[in-house]
Design a protein around this motif. Structure first.
Motif, PDB file in Angstrom:
ATOM      1  N   PRO A 199     114.067  44.928  26.414  1.00 54.74           N
ATOM      2  CA  PRO A 199     114.227  46.315  26.896  1.00 54.74           C
ATOM      3  C   PRO A 199     112.919  46.928  27.387  1.00 54.74           C
ATOM      4  CG  PRO A 199     115.365  45.991  24.800  1.00 54.74           C
ATOM      5  CD  PRO A 199     114.492  44.799  25.006  1.00 54.74           C
ATOM      6  N   SER A 200     111.803  46.653  26.688  1.00 51.68           N
ATOM      7  CA  SER A 200     110.519  47.208  27.117  1.00 51.68           C
ATOM      8  C   SER A 200     110.113  46.659  28.475  1.00 51.68           C
ATOM      9  CB  SER A 200     109.438  46.893  26.078  1.00 51.68           C
ATOM     10  OG  SER A 200     109.759  47.459  24.821  1.00 51.68           O
ATOM     11  N   GLY A 201     110.329  45.374  28.691  1.00 55.79           N
ATOM     12  CA  GLY A 201     110.009  44.786  29.994  1.00 55.79           C
ATOM     13  C   GLY A 201     110.858  45.367  31.102  1.00 55.79           C
ATOM     14  N   ALA A 202     112.111  45.690  30.809  1.00 53.86           N
ATOM     15  CA  ALA A 202     112.969  46.293  31.826  1.00 53.86           C
ATOM     16  C   ALA A 202     112.463  47.682  32.209  1.00 53.86           C
ATOM     17  CB  ALA A 202     114.402  46.372  31.319  1.00 53.86           C
ATOM     18  N   VAL A 203     111.971  48.445  31.235  1.00 56.06           N
ATOM     19  CA  VAL A 203     111.427  49.772  31.541  1.00 56.06           C
ATOM     20  C   VAL A 203     110.185  49.649  32.430  1.00 56.06           C
ATOM     21  CG1 VAL A 203     110.349  51.823  30.539  1.00 56.06           C
ATOM     22  CG2 VAL A 203     112.365  50.826  29.468  1.00 56.06           C
ATOM     23  N   ILE A 204     109.260  48.767  32.055  1.00 57.31           N
ATOM     24  CA  ILE A 204     108.046  48.579  32.863  1.00 57.31           C
ATOM     25  C   ILE A 204     108.406  48.025  34.238  1.00 57.31           C
ATOM     26  CG2 ILE A 204     105.836  47.387  32.985  1.00 57.31           C
ATOM     27  CD1 ILE A 204     105.941  49.550  30.879  1.00 57.31           C
ATOM     28  N   GLY A 205     109.355  47.094  34.284  1.00 55.29           N
ATOM     29  CA  GLY A 205     109.782  46.552  35.570  1.00 55.29           C
ATOM     30  C   GLY A 205     110.406  47.616  36.454  1.00 55.29           C
ATOM     31  N   GLY A 206     111.161  48.557  35.856  1.00 60.22           N
ATOM     32  CA  GLY A 206     111.728  49.644  36.643  1.00 60.22           C
ATOM     33  C   GLY A 206     110.659  50.536  37.241  1.00 60.22           C
ATOM     34  N   LEU A 207     109.585  50.800  36.486  1.00 60.76           N
ATOM     35  CA  LEU A 207     108.491  51.599  37.024  1.00 60.76           C
ATOM     36  C   LEU A 207     107.777  50.865  38.152  1.00 60.76           C
ATOM     37  CD1 LEU A 207     107.038  52.993  33.684  1.00 60.76           C
ATOM     38  CD2 LEU A 207     108.444  54.194  35.354  1.00 60.76           C
ATOM     39  N   LEU A 208     107.624  49.557  38.023  1.00 65.52           N
ATOM     40  CA  LEU A 208     107.004  48.781  39.103  1.00 65.52           C
ATOM     41  C   LEU A 208     107.888  48.776  40.351  1.00 65.52           C
ATOM     42  CD1 LEU A 208     105.418  45.647  37.376  1.00 65.52           C
ATOM     43  CD2 LEU A 208     104.248  47.381  38.735  1.00 65.52           C
ATOM     44  N   GLN A 209     109.195  48.708  40.151  1.00 67.33           N
ATOM     45  CA  GLN A 209     110.102  48.753  41.296  1.00 67.33           C
ATOM     46  C   GLN A 209     109.959  50.056  42.068  1.00 67.33           C
ATOM     47  OE1 GLN A 209     114.106  47.986  39.973  1.00 67.33           O
ATOM     48  NE2 GLN A 209     113.926  45.810  40.370  1.00 67.33           N
ATOM     49  N   GLN A 210     109.607  51.119  41.370  1.00 63.58           N
ATOM     50  CA  GLN A 210     109.381  52.390  42.048  1.00 63.58           C
ATOM     51  C   GLN A 210     108.075  52.382  42.831  1.00 63.58           C
ATOM     52  OE1 GLN A 210     108.360  55.540  39.405  1.00 63.58           O
ATOM     53  NE2 GLN A 210     107.990  57.018  41.033  1.00 63.58           N
ATOM     54  N   SER A 211     107.018  51.826  42.245  1.00 66.63           N
ATOM     55  CA  SER A 211     105.687  51.916  42.847  1.00 66.63           C
ATOM     56  C   SER A 211     105.473  50.909  43.965  1.00 66.63           C
ATOM     57  CB  SER A 211     104.619  51.712  41.761  1.00 66.63           C
ATOM     58  OG  SER A 211     104.730  52.698  40.760  1.00 66.63           O
ATOM     59  N   LEU A 212     106.095  49.737  43.878  1.00 65.66           N
ATOM     60  CA  LEU A 212     105.825  48.695  44.869  1.00 65.66           C
ATOM     61  C   LEU A 212     106.219  49.093  46.290  1.00 65.66           C
ATOM     62  CD1 LEU A 212     106.673  45.430  42.903  1.00 65.66           C
ATOM     63  CD2 LEU A 212     104.471  46.050  43.913  1.00 65.66           C
ATOM     64  N   PRO A 213     107.417  49.666  46.524  1.00 69.42           N
ATOM     65  CA  PRO A 213     107.723  50.081  47.901  1.00 69.42           C
ATOM     66  C   PRO A 213     106.712  51.073  48.451  1.00 69.42           C
ATOM     67  CG  PRO A 213     109.714  50.055  46.573  1.00 69.42           C
ATOM     68  CD  PRO A 213     108.571  49.862  45.634  1.00 69.42           C
ATOM     69  N   ALA A 214     106.200  51.970  47.593  1.00 71.10           N
ATOM     70  CA  ALA A 214     105.194  52.916  48.050  1.00 71.10           C
ATOM     71  C   ALA A 214     103.905  52.205  48.440  1.00 71.10           C
ATOM     72  CB  ALA A 214     104.927  53.945  46.956  1.00 71.10           C
ATOM     73  N   ALA A 215     103.519  51.186  47.677  1.00 71.81           N
ATOM     74  CA  ALA A 215     102.313  50.430  48.018  1.00 71.81           C
ATOM     75  C   ALA A 215     102.490  49.672  49.328  1.00 71.81           C
ATOM     76  CB  ALA A 215     101.959  49.476  46.878  1.00 71.81           C
TER      77      ALA A 215
END
Length: 609
Positions: A199-215
């Motif tokens: 579950p913790s990895g899914a939360v961090i992965g969700g935040l990365l999914q948000q930031s990567l398109p912006a990058a």
């Protein structure tokens, strides 16, 4: 303070951060030391019952315990005595067992640290798997959100204690592949690490999914694509860029894997630090409780400094030179599959809640205990014969409303403290070391076990991820070129706050809050699982999970309903988070008045989307 000094954290800012850590740590240790007196219960009676389970001790016995422990001196005398022994390596002796505290805490800390490293490895692996599709599409300029985000939402909504029970039952009992109880070697850490890390990895992965398109949408990435740079190189640098904003979110995760894993430790019978602190707090055994709390504080400060150093290393000279703009999510297109999934989840959740509201959630039928799903009971019955569909429907409003209130309070508190720079950073590092279970014990001592007491406990510690995120986003925005241009044209603090800082921070914090809404429900459920939250017979989703968890192996349908409801809620929260993330254009891409006095209007040359 200049932009450069704020970015590097040098000079007076480091002193302010240190003072924030010291003040927060001292306040936390003092609150823990006052726990027996805050509860209003006689500490001598609690300790004596923990020693011998004697329910009716004599006045002579209570007097002897008070004299032995010096309870009449008050909490501050005990705290001073305990602090005085620490430089000599003496953390006192347990009031219950009479054993030296330091060896107990050291052994439990070693177990929890080993478990944390295993869970952290799982967290990183799951986060990497969650964002690999986004990396692949982003390197090819196809920034579309699809099935991967739905899968991340499902994993993030899994209750850790429920996942722990399922793993222990399937792989420990049925298949016999791995130990399901105890701490006997490397094999014993596999199942607890998975229960904590997925579950913790899914939360961090969700935040990365948000930031990567912006990058991938930043000018440098578009330029590299135009010049034909290798896609792998673009993806690698985009990941490095996005990690800088997500790394602060690892601090609450890392420390939570140590101190907040009490429910998982109880299920797998792991002698960790969180379980030791819980048992000591219940028995009001102050020496081991204070020592365990201090260990968590030191771990949190060390982890915070390490994550900060790693973040600066990832960014390199860009952060130190004050030339790093904030990330702003581009408007990502949504596929038909995603829209259909969201619509189906909304209709399914609404139908279940509506059908449940038409039934009686408190009707007990002992002849219908643990019945499987049928026409009469579509979701089955619990151990008392109560209809699970009725309890799920009637608990929806209370569960969602309480989680929304707690999430809103935590997000607002985190936003305000995240804007206080280094003092807020030190406070964040220390408070993030405090497990919600320990906060629940402190609030329960004052308010008693209740839903609002558990909500207050989560509010006391749940603001730290938002504060860390807000501080990171503000640091990036202050270092951007258009921010410096506004300052050079004489923009005042109010203008900078309205047109630069808040537009850069609010969408990200709000999306993070929506992503963490199901997590808030799960934390409240964990407190209920440990007897610190909602009390029976209230029909609340977390309570349904905790009271039916012992029957997972015999009647798995008893937890299937609330678990699926949490997954549906997580998918809807993710959809709302996406809507927030893509509707606001970044401040750097808009025409802005740099000076009110001259009426001059200049377009910023920095564009993130």
């Amino acid at each position: 303070m200049s932009v450069t000094s704020a970015a590097t954290g040098s000079g007076p800012s480091r002193w302010r951060a240190g003072l924030g850590r010291l003040a927060a740590g001292a306040a936390l240790i003092t609150a823990v030391a006052s726990l027996p007196w805050l509860s209003g219960n006689d500490p001598a009676l609690t300790v004596l019952r923990a020693r011998s389970a004697d329910q009716d001790p004599t006045p002579e016995q209570l007097t002897a315990v008070r004299e032995q422990l010096g309870l009449d001196e008050g909490p501050f005398a005990h705290l001073a005595h305990w602090l005085g022994g620490l430089p000599r390596g003496d953390a006192g002796t347990s009031w219950v067992s009479g054993d030296a505290v330091l060896p107990q805490v050291t052994g439990a800390f070693a177990v929890s640290l080993t478990l944390m490293l295993g869970a952290l490895a799982v967290t990183v692996a799951v986060a990497a798997l969650a964002c690999v599709r986004t990396l692949y599409l982003g390197s090819r300029r196809r920034l579309q959100r699809g099935r991967g985000a739905i899968g991340v939402a499902v994993l993030a909504a899994l209750p850790k204690f429920l996942l722990a029970s399922l793993l222990a039952t399937v792989y420990g009992v049925w298949l016999g592949w791995l130990p399901s109880s105890g701490w006997q070697g490397p094999a014993s850490m596999v199942l607890p690490s998975l229960a904590l890390g997925v579950p913790s990895g899914a939360v961090i992965g969700g935040l990365l999914q948000q930031s990567l398109p912006a990058a991938f949408n930043e000018p440098w990435a578009r330029t590299w694509h135009a010049y034909g740079f290798a896609r792998g190189r673009v993806a690698r640098h985009a990941l490095r860029r996005a990690l800088a904003g997500v790394l602060p979110q690892l601090l609450p995760t890392v420390v939570g894997l140590v101190g907040g894993a009490v429910a998982v430790e109880k299920i797998f019978n792991v002698p960790g630090l969180g379980r030791l602190a819980l048992d000591a707090a219940i028995a009001q055994d102050l020496p081991p409780l204070q020592t365990a709390t201090l260990s968590l504080i030191l771990l949190g400060v060390a982890a915070g400094l390490l994550i900060q150093a790693l973040r600066r290393a990832l960014l390199g000279p860009a952060l130190r030179d004050g030339a790093l703009p904030a990330l702003h999510a581009p408007a990502a297109a949504r596929g038909r599959f995603t829209r259909w999934v969201v619509a189906v989840c909304a209709l399914a959740l609404l139908a279940v809640i509506t059908a449940g509201l038409l039934r009686d959630p408190l009707h007990v039928d002992t002849a219908a205990r643990l019945l499987p799903p049928s026409a009469a009971h579509p979701l089955g019955t619990d151990a008392l014969g109560r209809d699970l569909l009725a309890r799920l429907g009637h608990g929806a409003s209370r569960t969602v409303a309480l989680a929304l209130v707690v999430t809103a309070v935590c997000a607002l508190t985190g936003l305000l403290l995240g804007m206080t720079a280094q003092i807020g950073a030190g406070l964040t590092e220390v408070v993030s070391t405090m497990p919600a279970v320990l906060a629940g014990l402190l609030t329960t001592a004052v308010t008693g076990p209740s839903a609002w007491g558990a909500a207050l406990a989560v509010c006391l510690v749940g603001w730290t991820p938002y504060a860390a995120q807000a501080a990171a986003l503000l640091e990036q925005e202050r270092a951007s070129g258009h921010m410096l241009a506004s300052l050079s044209f004489g923009a005042g603090p109010g203008y900078l706050l309205r047109h630069h800082l808040l537009p850069a921070v609010l969408p990200g914090v709000l999306r993070n809050a929506l992503l963490r809404l199901p997590t808030t429900v799960l934390v409240l459920a964990s407190l209920g699982f440990l007897g610190l939250g909602e009390q029976p017979p209230t029909a609340e989703w977390g309570r349904l999970l905790s009271e039916n968890q012992p029957y997972v192996e015999l009647a798995p349908w008893t937890v299937l309903g609330p678990a699926c409801a949490l997954v549906l809620l997580s998918v809807l929260a993710l959809n709302g988070a996406d809507a927030v993330a893509v509707r606001r254009r970044p401040a750097s891409a808009r025409t802005r008045p740099w000076s009110r006095g001259t009426g001059l209007r200049v377009k910023s040359g920095v564009s993130a989307g």
